[in-house]
Every structure is written in C-alpha cells, then in structure tokens.
Motif scaffolding. Structure first.
Motif: not given
Length: 127
Positions: A13, A39, A55, A57-58
């Motif tokens: 994350v 990211p 990186q 999103p979940e």
C-alpha cells in the motif's frame, strides 16, 4: 543457459514506508530516486536480488505464497527483538526447546517472513 533473479517484487500500500522498513531490516540502502509518495521503491543490497516494492490499491488479505527467510548475523533471538523494534509483528513460533527452528514475523503491511538460526545458533545446537 540460466536466469538470474533480478529482484523480489512485493505488492504494498505504501512503497516508500515498506522499503524504509526493509532497509532497516537488511541494512541496505533504499533507492534515492524513489521519494515518499512514489508508487515504486527499492532496497538495494550489495549482494543478492533487489527488494522491489510496488504500490497497489488493495491491502494484503491472505498468507504469502512466497516469503523471505532471514539468517541473522547476531543470534536469532536478538534479531527477532530488533525486528520487532523496527515495526515487525510476531506471527508464529516454530522455535524448539533444543534451539532449532525459526520464528515467523510480519512486516508493517502483514507480509510474513522467517527468522532462521544464525551461524552461532547452529553451532551451539550441533556441539
């Protein structure tokens, strides 16, 4: 002909923060070209593959299918305590009364890893 492992890729994350944790674990520097908020981030050990953080999103939801195993320079017990101080959490204890075994910890995002016996721990259980 063979392939060489270039890096170990880890979804996360917060790439910068997780790279900072693993930099502390390994003593290897983080890539200075990956600033906070980027990211992607990397930890660049002098030997072995790069730890590459990407990186996503979940958040992590299940047990890792691949994990890192660490062999400390100090004793296993000293290293477990040091890593807990860096922000790791204790997951499972596979240490045995005779000194064999390992400890399973997790990094700040829940990725499991093992702390094995050091060379001195191994020597103490074989003598």
């Amino acid at each position: 002909m063979v392939s060489v492992v270039q890096n170990v890729a880890i979804d996360c994350v917060n790439a910068h923060e997780l790279a900072r944790f693993w930099s502390g674990v390994t003593g290897a520097p983080s890539d200075p070209e990956c600033p906070p908020g980027h990211p992607e981030a990397q930890v660049l050990p002098a030997e072995g593959p790069v730890l590459y953080f990407h990186q996503v999103p979940e958040a992590k939801t299940i047990k890792n299918r691949i994990h890192l195993c660490l062999r400390p320079e100090t004793t296993r017990e000293q290293e477990v305590q040091r890593l807990l101080g860096l922000g790791a959490t204790f997951v499972t204890d596979h240490r045995n009364p005779d000194g064999t075994g390992w400890a399973v910890l997790a990094d700040p995002e829940g990725n499991e890893f093992c702390v094995l016996r050091s060379a001195s721990d191994r020597a103490a259980t074989t003598s």
